[in-house]
Design an enzyme around this catalytic site. Structure first.
Site, PDB file in Angstrom:
ATOM      1  N   LYS A  33      37.143  31.206  28.211  1.00 23.22           N
ATOM      2  CA  LYS A  33      35.911  31.238  29.003  1.00 23.22           C
ATOM      3  C   LYS A  33      34.948  30.159  28.508  1.00 23.22           C
ATOM      4  CE  LYS A  33      35.601  36.182  30.082  1.00 23.22           C
ATOM      5  NZ  LYS A  33      35.617  36.017  31.534  1.00 23.22           N
TER       6      LYS A  33
ATOM      7  N   ARG B 242      43.390  43.593  34.481  1.00 23.04           N
ATOM      8  CA  ARG B 242      44.398  44.132  35.397  1.00 23.04           C
ATOM      9  C   ARG B 242      45.749  44.297  34.696  1.00 23.04           C
ATOM     10  NH1 ARG B 242      43.365  39.238  39.488  1.00 23.04           N
ATOM     11  NH2 ARG B 242      41.307  39.464  38.537  1.00 23.04           N
TER      12      ARG B 242
HETATM   13  N1  BES Z   1      35.847  40.639  32.037  1.00 18.81           N
HETATM   14  C1  BES Z   1      35.964  39.662  33.040  1.00 18.81           C
HETATM   15  C2  BES Z   1      35.132  39.970  34.268  1.00 18.81           C
HETATM   16  C3  BES Z   1      33.655  39.794  34.133  1.00 18.81           C
HETATM   17  C4  BES Z   1      33.097  38.543  34.169  1.00 18.81           C
HETATM   18  C5  BES Z   1      32.854  40.889  34.068  1.00 18.81           C
HETATM   19  C6  BES Z   1      31.727  38.406  34.093  1.00 18.81           C
HETATM   20  C7  BES Z   1      31.493  40.743  34.011  1.00 18.81           C
HETATM   21  C8  BES Z   1      30.923  39.502  34.012  1.00 18.81           C
HETATM   22  C9  BES Z   1      37.407  39.542  33.508  1.00 18.81           C
HETATM   23  O1  BES Z   1      38.382  39.803  32.574  1.00 18.81           O
HETATM   24  C10 BES Z   1      37.603  38.152  33.990  1.00 18.81           C
HETATM   25  O2  BES Z   1      37.437  37.264  33.222  1.00 18.81           O
HETATM   26  N2  BES Z   1      37.918  37.998  35.254  1.00 18.81           N
HETATM   27  C11 BES Z   1      38.083  36.740  35.835  1.00 18.81           C
HETATM   28  C12 BES Z   1      39.241  36.829  36.773  1.00 18.81           C
HETATM   29  C13 BES Z   1      39.730  35.506  37.280  1.00 18.81           C
HETATM   30  C14 BES Z   1      40.338  34.697  36.162  1.00 18.81           C
HETATM   31  C15 BES Z   1      40.730  35.764  38.356  1.00 18.81           C
HETATM   32  C16 BES Z   1      36.813  36.371  36.584  1.00 18.81           C
HETATM   33  O3  BES Z   1      36.175  37.257  37.140  1.00 18.81           O
HETATM   34  O4  BES Z   1      36.435  35.218  36.565  1.00 18.81           O
HETATM   35 ZN    ZN Z   2      38.884  38.094  31.393  1.00 17.64          ZN
END
Ligand code: BES
Ligand code: ZN
Ligand code: ZN
Length: 510
Positions: free
Chosen positions: A281, A355
């Protein structure tokens, strides 16, 4: 292992009693309807003359209009201290307004108000009075475990007396007790979420669940550790957690397991820190990913609420705990994994890890003959884009069940908004060139929906019968509501503890 949890302290630093006496101890809290120009007659019992005139002057001059969620402190009068609390217009008022007013009062409390309070209601129903108390309890929370304590600053134990009529007192006590138990669950969920990720990792969560269960005869906790998870074939959980030195585990809570028949099964995403893994990230706000175990905290908090309120039905909860780290031995984009369900998953982005752990949790849920399965997850940023911080995203394979959860949320003022589970999204998530499923949508649109559609692939059919009916299931994406919801007036900051109350309501009112 060191984990500063306020659990056992928060909520407990306030005692609420119900009393039919006229006495006023400490600061008087007076909830009022908009438009009143003097103290309602039924509130006047036992009020010293000086206090009465002070309040009446403020009301008559229109200095306090009693609009929703407003408060005014009257301090310095010889006859004691008062907090006026606005409820809004009497013909529009709901239990939610009472809860919010109770929370607003507790948000406004300062040291000068002391530790003793007496609440005097205008002619109000018992459920409204109890909701006011619930708001006070929910808002009476702060997470100060990592601050050096200053004796001066340390809050004393608060004593709150709710005054009511003789005939109301039994019912009010019972309701307040119920809300006290539920609030403990909400505060536990917040404690777990607020705890920093160096102290809150899968093993700590598991240890806490284990220790917690010792307090209850009717709850069993089983921990499936890393080696056992590998042996059992939990490929999703293992793929996410293996790159961390804090190894993953699954924690299973069983309440009243000897009760016969089907039972609700709750499943929680418990990523104690989500760096994104190899699909790292960006740095900004990454600290917030300590809240990525919010789903597991919701589930644990709900079990606490049910246990504290003496729930007699069977309930099972499964939390999928892992830390998502980049490492030499971490899962790569491009890897294909196989989890409990036997279906293969092409991992196209290691940041779509929630997921993956849930795929094993959902499949595992099938072992407990679920009446229904609900999963909770801070799953997608896309859900926050869609709904902001105002509502949880809600998907289900059963329209009636989705409506039931939506209504349970409305009943306790925790909004869960219906979202679509469309065949096109399922197609997108099963359209891998190399595996049965893929953990990433084809494009970036509808990311919260494609995530839900992916999860659906891992909801088992009844008795795992290939041709059977899929178990009733709902998915709640709490990415926008588990923390950072500034308009949630039940909490000052940090983790909200959302949906402990929704699910307690759903399960106990079925
Ligand atoms: N934990 C995150 C989702 C999230 C992001 C929650 C920001 C709250 C605030 C999750 O694991 C994630 O990173 N999801 C990605 C999915 C994508 C790579 C398909 C996302 O939401 O960007
Ligand atoms: Zn994630
Ligand atoms: Zn995540």
């Amino acid at each position: 292992m060191k984990c500063y949890l306020a659990y056992g302290l928060v909520g407990d630093n306030m005692e609420i009693t119900v009393s039919a006496s006229d006495n006023i101890n400490g600061t008087l809290i007076l909830p009022l309807y908009e438009g009143v120009e003097e103290i309602p007659e039924e509130c006047e019992r036992g009020l010293p003359q000086g206090m009465k005139s002070q309040i009446n002057r403020v009301l008559a001059d229109g200095d306090f209009k009693a609009k929703k969620k407003t408060t005014m402190s009257l301090i310095g009068g010889e006859d004691g201290k008062v907090i006026l609390a606005g409820l809004g217009k009497s013909d529009e008022v709901s239990v939610h307004d009472f809860r919010k007013s109770g929370a607003a009062v507790f948000a406004s409390i300062k040291k000068v108000h002391g530790d003793d309070f007496t609440v005097r209601f205008t002619d109000t129903g018992v459920s409204h009075m109890a909701a006011f108390a619930e708001g006070m309890m929910l808002r009476n929370y702060s997470y100060n475990e990592y601050k050096i304590k200053d004796e001066e600053e340390t809050e004393g134990e608060k004593q709150v007396r709710l005054t009511c009529s003789e005939k109301e007192s039994e019912e009010l006590s019972a309701l307040v007790n119920k809300y006290r138990g539920i609030t403990k669950g909400v505060h536990l969920s917040r404690d777990l979420g607020n705890c920093p990720p160096n102290d809150m990792y899968p093993e700590v969560f598991a240890d806490m669940a284990w220790e917690w269960a010792k307090d209850f005869d009717n709850v069993d906790v089983t921990i499936i550790n890393y080696e056992q998870a590998i042996k059992a074939g939990m490929g999703g959980l293992v793929a996410v957690g293996k790159g961390s030195s804090r190894k993953p585990c699954m924690v299973i809570f069983e309440m009243n397991k000897n009760v016969k028949g089907r039972c609700p099964v709750l499943v929680g995403k418990g990523i104690t820190f989500d760096t994104g893994g190899i699909s790292l990230k960006p740095g900004a706000n990454m600290d917030e990913m300590k809240y990525d175990m919010g789903g597991s905290a919701t589930v644990f908090g709900t079990m606490e609420a049910l246990a504290q309120t003496g729930h007699e039905g069977k309930v099972v909860a499964i939390t999928c705990m892992a830390e998502n780290m980049p490492a030499a031995n971490a899962t790569r984009p491009g890897d294909v994994i196989k989890g409990l369900s036997g279906k293969t998953i092409e991992v196209l982005n290691t940041d779509a890890e929630g997921r993956l752990v849930l795929s094993d949790g959902l499949w595992k849920a099938g072992e407990y003959d679920p009446e229904f399965i609900i999963d909770f997850a801070t799953l997608t940023g896309a859900c926050v884009v869609a709904l902001g911080h105002e509502a949880t995203g809600l998907w289900s394979n059963d329209d009636d069940f989705r409506t039931e959860i939506h209504e349970a949320g409305n009943a306790v003022d925790e909004l869960a908004w219906p979202m679509p589970l469309l065949p096109a999204f399922e197609k997108e998530m099963t359209d891998s060139k190399i595996a049965d499923t893929r953990n990433l949508g084809a494009g970036r649109w509808g990311g919260a929906n494609t995530a839900a559609a992916f999860l659906k692939q891992f909801v088992p059919n009844r008795n795992y019968d290939k041709d059977g009916e899929q178990i009733t299931w709902a998915h709640m994406d709490i990415a926008g509501t588990y923390w950072g919801a500034k308009t949630n007036s039940m909490v000052k900051n940090g983790a909200t503890g959302i949906h402990v109350r929704t699910i307690h309501h759903l399960i106990t009112n079925r």
